[in-house]
Motif scaffolding. Structure first.
Motif, PDB file in Angstrom:
ATOM      1  N   LYS A 240      49.663 -50.801  32.378  1.00 31.04           N
ATOM      2  CA  LYS A 240      48.650 -50.153  31.937  1.00 31.04           C
ATOM      3  C   LYS A 240      48.725 -48.841  31.365  1.00 31.04           C
ATOM      4  CE  LYS A 240      44.720 -51.284  34.120  1.00 31.04           C
ATOM      5  NZ  LYS A 240      43.935 -51.542  35.303  1.00 31.04           N
ATOM      6  N   VAL A 241      49.508 -48.144  32.063  1.00 29.75           N
ATOM      7  CA  VAL A 241      49.979 -46.633  31.755  1.00 29.75           C
ATOM      8  C   VAL A 241      50.423 -46.566  30.313  1.00 29.75           C
ATOM      9  CG1 VAL A 241      51.450 -44.619  32.163  1.00 29.75           C
ATOM     10  CG2 VAL A 241      50.326 -45.671  33.888  1.00 29.75           C
ATOM     11  N   PHE A 242      51.039 -47.346  29.880  1.00 28.66           N
ATOM     12  CA  PHE A 242      51.743 -47.217  28.423  1.00 28.66           C
ATOM     13  C   PHE A 242      50.448 -47.743  27.486  1.00 28.66           C
ATOM     14  CE2 PHE A 242      55.673 -48.053  30.821  1.00 28.66           C
ATOM     15  CZ  PHE A 242      56.292 -47.021  30.236  1.00 28.66           C
ATOM     16  N   VAL A 243      49.619 -48.594  27.836  1.00 26.64           N
ATOM     17  CA  VAL A 243      48.502 -48.819  26.872  1.00 26.64           C
ATOM     18  C   VAL A 243      47.437 -47.636  26.895  1.00 26.64           C
ATOM     19  CG1 VAL A 243      46.297 -49.988  26.663  1.00 26.64           C
ATOM     20  CG2 VAL A 243      48.301 -51.064  27.584  1.00 26.64           C
ATOM     21  N   VAL A 244      47.217 -46.810  28.103  1.00 26.08           N
ATOM     22  CA  VAL A 244      46.556 -45.609  27.834  1.00 26.08           C
ATOM     23  C   VAL A 244      47.156 -44.493  27.179  1.00 26.08           C
ATOM     24  CG1 VAL A 244      45.372 -43.837  29.427  1.00 26.08           C
ATOM     25  CG2 VAL A 244      45.318 -46.038  30.173  1.00 26.08           C
ATOM     26  N   ILE A 245      48.295 -44.216  27.364  1.00 21.88           N
ATOM     27  CA  ILE A 245      49.183 -43.230  26.547  1.00 21.88           C
ATOM     28  C   ILE A 245      48.973 -43.593  25.241  1.00 21.88           C
ATOM     29  CG2 ILE A 245      51.439 -42.396  26.023  1.00 21.88           C
ATOM     30  CD1 ILE A 245      52.162 -42.807  29.035  1.00 21.88           C
ATOM     31  N   GLY A 246      49.441 -44.913  24.667  1.00 26.38           N
ATOM     32  CA  GLY A 246      49.270 -45.196  23.338  1.00 26.38           C
ATOM     33  C   GLY A 246      47.887 -45.023  22.832  1.00 26.38           C
ATOM     34  N   LEU A 247      46.882 -45.358  23.599  1.00 27.64           N
ATOM     35  CA  LEU A 247      45.399 -45.068  23.284  1.00 27.64           C
ATOM     36  C   LEU A 247      45.192 -43.604  23.000  1.00 27.64           C
ATOM     37  CD1 LEU A 247      42.762 -46.397  22.424  1.00 27.64           C
ATOM     38  CD2 LEU A 247      42.237 -46.147  24.833  1.00 27.64           C
ATOM     39  N   ILE A 248      45.459 -42.883  23.838  1.00 22.09           N
ATOM     40  CA  ILE A 248      45.179 -41.390  23.563  1.00 22.09           C
ATOM     41  C   ILE A 248      45.926 -40.711  22.432  1.00 22.09           C
ATOM     42  CG2 ILE A 248      45.646 -39.244  24.946  1.00 22.09           C
ATOM     43  CD1 ILE A 248      44.960 -40.566  27.511  1.00 22.09           C
ATOM     44  N   TRP A 249      47.194 -41.189  22.555  1.00 20.17           N
ATOM     45  CA  TRP A 249      47.872 -40.627  21.323  1.00 20.17           C
ATOM     46  C   TRP A 249      47.367 -40.940  20.035  1.00 20.17           C
ATOM     47  CZ3 TRP A 249      53.803 -41.860  22.796  1.00 20.17           C
ATOM     48  CH2 TRP A 249      54.128 -40.537  23.829  1.00 20.17           C
ATOM     49  N   SER A 250      46.906 -42.045  19.973  1.00 21.37           N
ATOM     50  CA  SER A 250      46.343 -42.668  18.467  1.00 21.37           C
ATOM     51  C   SER A 250      44.935 -41.898  18.277  1.00 21.37           C
ATOM     52  CB  SER A 250      46.288 -44.189  18.555  1.00 21.37           C
ATOM     53  OG  SER A 250      47.297 -44.671  18.897  1.00 21.37           O
ATOM     54  N   ASN A 251      44.131 -41.735  19.245  1.00 24.27           N
ATOM     55  CA  ASN A 251      42.649 -41.251  18.946  1.00 24.27           C
ATOM     56  C   ASN A 251      43.088 -39.804  18.612  1.00 24.27           C
ATOM     57  OD1 ASN A 251      41.397 -43.388  19.192  1.00 24.27           O
ATOM     58  ND2 ASN A 251      40.959 -43.190  21.531  1.00 24.27           N
ATOM     59  N   GLU A 252      43.904 -39.127  19.574  1.00 25.80           N
ATOM     60  CA  GLU A 252      44.229 -37.447  19.170  1.00 25.80           C
ATOM     61  C   GLU A 252      44.697 -37.362  17.689  1.00 25.80           C
ATOM     62  OE1 GLU A 252      42.967 -34.994  21.105  1.00 25.80           O
ATOM     63  OE2 GLU A 252      42.304 -36.481  22.641  1.00 25.80           O
ATOM     64  N   LEU A 253      45.702 -38.119  17.339  1.00 31.86           N
ATOM     65  CA  LEU A 253      46.273 -37.847  16.098  1.00 31.86           C
ATOM     66  C   LEU A 253      45.246 -38.100  15.028  1.00 31.86           C
ATOM     67  CD1 LEU A 253      49.534 -39.331  16.639  1.00 31.86           C
ATOM     68  CD2 LEU A 253      49.285 -37.088  16.332  1.00 31.86           C
ATOM     69  N   LEU A 254      44.258 -38.918  15.109  1.00 24.53           N
ATOM     70  CA  LEU A 254      43.237 -39.273  14.129  1.00 24.53           C
ATOM     71  C   LEU A 254      42.511 -38.207  14.049  1.00 24.53           C
ATOM     72  CD1 LEU A 254      43.038 -43.388  14.744  1.00 24.53           C
ATOM     73  CD2 LEU A 254      43.956 -42.017  12.736  1.00 24.53           C
ATOM     74  N   GLN A 255      41.944 -37.945  15.127  1.00 22.88           N
ATOM     75  CA  GLN A 255      40.854 -36.808  15.138  1.00 22.88           C
ATOM     76  C   GLN A 255      41.301 -35.586  14.763  1.00 22.88           C
ATOM     77  OE1 GLN A 255      38.979 -36.832  19.213  1.00 22.88           O
ATOM     78  NE2 GLN A 255      38.718 -39.031  19.111  1.00 22.88           N
ATOM     79  N   MET A 256      42.513 -34.995  15.242  1.00 25.36           N
ATOM     80  CA  MET A 256      43.202 -33.755  14.904  1.00 25.36           C
ATOM     81  C   MET A 256      43.562 -33.803  13.393  1.00 25.36           C
ATOM     82  SD  MET A 256      42.863 -32.026  17.318  1.00 25.36           S
ATOM     83  CE  MET A 256      43.647 -30.523  16.539  1.00 25.36           C
ATOM     84  N   GLY A 257      43.894 -34.972  12.917  1.00 26.94           N
ATOM     85  CA  GLY A 257      44.201 -35.084  11.281  1.00 26.94           C
ATOM     86  C   GLY A 257      43.064 -34.789  10.432  1.00 26.94           C
ATOM     87  N   ILE A 258      41.951 -35.393  11.039  1.00 27.39           N
ATOM     88  CA  ILE A 258      40.655 -35.317  10.090  1.00 27.39           C
ATOM     89  C   ILE A 258      40.177 -34.034  10.474  1.00 27.39           C
ATOM     90  CG2 ILE A 258      38.708 -36.001  11.816  1.00 27.39           C
ATOM     91  CD1 ILE A 258      39.439 -37.572   8.308  1.00 27.39           C
ATOM     92  N   LEU A 259      40.195 -33.249  11.484  1.00 25.23           N
ATOM     93  CA  LEU A 259      39.692 -31.983  11.640  1.00 25.23           C
ATOM     94  C   LEU A 259      40.285 -30.933  10.871  1.00 25.23           C
ATOM     95  CD1 LEU A 259      37.750 -30.002  13.329  1.00 25.23           C
ATOM     96  CD2 LEU A 259      39.484 -29.888  15.081  1.00 25.23           C
ATOM     97  N   THR A 260      41.726 -31.076  10.676  1.00 32.28           N
ATOM     98  CA  THR A 260      42.550 -30.368   9.607  1.00 32.28           C
ATOM     99  C   THR A 260      42.049 -30.234   8.474  1.00 32.28           C
ATOM    100  OG1 THR A 260      44.500 -30.496  11.468  1.00 32.28           O
ATOM    101  CG2 THR A 260      44.824 -29.654   8.998  1.00 32.28           C
ATOM    102  N   ILE A 261      41.563 -31.569   7.951  1.00 28.90           N
ATOM    103  CA  ILE A 261      41.303 -31.892   6.584  1.00 28.90           C
ATOM    104  C   ILE A 261      39.897 -31.135   6.358  1.00 28.90           C
ATOM    105  CG2 ILE A 261      40.613 -33.744   4.776  1.00 28.90           C
ATOM    106  CD1 ILE A 261      42.728 -35.556   6.213  1.00 28.90           C
TER     107      ILE A 261
END
Length: 451
Positions: A205-226
């Motif tokens: 489950k740890v790997f699922v949580v890590i993958g979810l956090i990474w995905s959400n943070e990258l998407l949100q920071m990417g759109i904020l930069t734009i």
């Protein structure tokens, strides 16, 4: 709270804009203060409401599950271990009620703020809003993918915890036997083995949580930069005010926080779904042996008949215990059932008490099938004295009167005198008939329990 970013931008405009003034600043700050006060009041009411809802839901789920379990036939308890059932009643119900109360609170708050933020963002700048809007479906898709995996692992976790609880219940309920064989370390190691299985599932489950956090943070920071890049160009070109960009960015941050918490809500709900499957399976399960009979005659003579009875236990349907068994016991007759172990002696008594249904044939009392008798009436007429007495952690009086809707002290003492138990209850216990006998009668000697 939805209005706070908007008025924060207004404060920036009131200080640095072309129409800067003390009057505008004071008015905007006053509005923000009133909105913050209202948010605090309604936030407290919302939290209190959901706390009460949690207590109500928890009580209802546990009650429904317990009522369903105690109405199941004995075969159900042959197939399901007591520790696992108790785990469903405690851990799984707790997970369900906690999740529903906590995450429904978070869900309603974040959905309100999300839609409110989107409305204000489109009002401020539809161009910047379109950039943000592209990101939302992608974030929900990512949470959906990880949520399905999380749901599967959550169900595995609940099953693993139930097995560990079953081991603990088995050992603690027979602790004298464990100590007599000096098996404390062995049982502790066996319990740790089940906990290690749970830990392995948690590691996945740890790997699922890590993958979810990474995905959400990258998407949100990417759109904020734009948004920062494009919004900065609009401000430089004097197409939007700086205060408007500040408000929009604050809404952007708030929207990202809302989406992150909604992702946690989704994972939490998936965990509740995993825990609820077995709970609702037990709640919705109809008993295989129905106690729906209504026959309750004024008197019973006590003639017992087994007519061509065949029987096998539900957990071993391919192993017949008896076939074409026929015998009659007349009223007042004393009969001993003699035979090898596993020959069906206890099974005959169990069918007579309507704990099981025969595979074929009939079990009758006074010519009436036992299934047609009223459940309460039948068990006031048919009694079983087992080899090992069962006492509950209640008073002596409550144990003697167990099963009766109404009884008084005179009835209890009369029964005790007939069993030759009155003397030791009054002389050898700490509080007479009000003495608590302890779990499974642990405060009583073997002889006292049998009486």
């Amino acid at each position: 709270r939805v209005f706070i970013p908007f008025y924060t931008g207004e404060v920036v405009t009131a200080v640095f804009g072309d129409q800067a003034s003390y009057e505008r600043l004071h008015r905007t700050v006053l509005i923000m203060g009133l909105l913050s006060l209202a948010s605090t009041v309604f936030g407290g009411l919302r939290g209190g409401s959901f706390t009460y809802a949690h207590a109500t839901i928890d009580r209802q789920i546990r009650n429904d599950l317990f009522r369903s379990v105690v109405k199941q036939e004995i075969g159900f308890f042959d197939m399901n271990k007591t520790g696992e059932i108790c785990s469903r009643l405690s851990a799984d119900c707790q997970t369900m009620s906690n999740t529903l109360s906590l995450y429904m609170n978070v869900l309603t708050r974040n959905l309100t703020m999300l839609f409110g933020s989107l409305i204000f963002m489109f009002t401020l700048s539809w161009k910047l809003s379109m950039i943000t809007l592209i990101n939302i479906p992608i974030i929900f898709l990512v949470n959906k993918i990880f949520g399905v995996w999380y749901d599967m692992l959550s169900e595995e976790t609940q099953n693993s915890v139930a097995k560990a609880n079953d081991v603990a219940e088995e050992v603690l309920s027979s602790i004298r036997t464990v100590k007599s064989f000096a098996c404390e370390n062995y049982e502790s190691s066996r319990f740790m083995t089940f906990l290690n299985v749970t830990l392995k599932i948690a590691t996945r489950k740890v790997f699922v949580v890590i993958g979810l956090i990474w995905s959400n943070e990258l998407l949100q920071m990417g759109i904020l930069t734009i948004v920062l890049w494009y919004g900065g160009h609009l401000v430089i070109d004097n197409k939007v005010e700086s205060g408007l960009l500040v408000s929009f960015l604050l809404y952007q941050f708030q929207l990202g926080e809302n989406l992150r918490e909604l992702g946690e809500v989704w994972n939490g709900l998936m965990q509740a779904v995993g825990a609820s499957r077995k709970v609702f399976e037990f709640i919705d399960r109809p008993p295989r042996v129905e106690n729906t009979g209504t026959y309750a005659p004024d008197a019973m003579t006590g003639k017992i008949e087994f007519r061509h009875v065949a029987f096998s236990y539900p957990i071993r349907p391919d192993l017949p215990i008896m076939e074409d068994l026929t015998f009659t016991v007349e009223p007042g007759e004393v009969v001993a059932l003699v035979g090898p172990s596993g020959g069906g002696k206890s099974s005959c008594i169990a069918m007579l008490e309507h704990f099981y249904e025969p595979t074929s044939g009939e079990v009758l009392i006074d010519g009436v099938p036992v299934r047609e008798y009223d459940h309460k009436y039948l068990h006031t007429k048919v009694a079983l004295v087992g080899q090992e007495p069962v006492l509950y952690a209640r008073s002596v009086s409550e144990n003697i009167g167990y099963g009766l809707d109404k009884y008084d002290d005179d009835m209890v003492q009369k029964s005790a005198k007939l069993a030759n138990a009155h003397t030791f209850i009054m002389n050898d216990t700490t509080d007479g008939y009000n003495t608590n006998v302890g779990e499974k009668g642990s405060q009583m000697s073997g002889k006292e329990k049998r009486r």
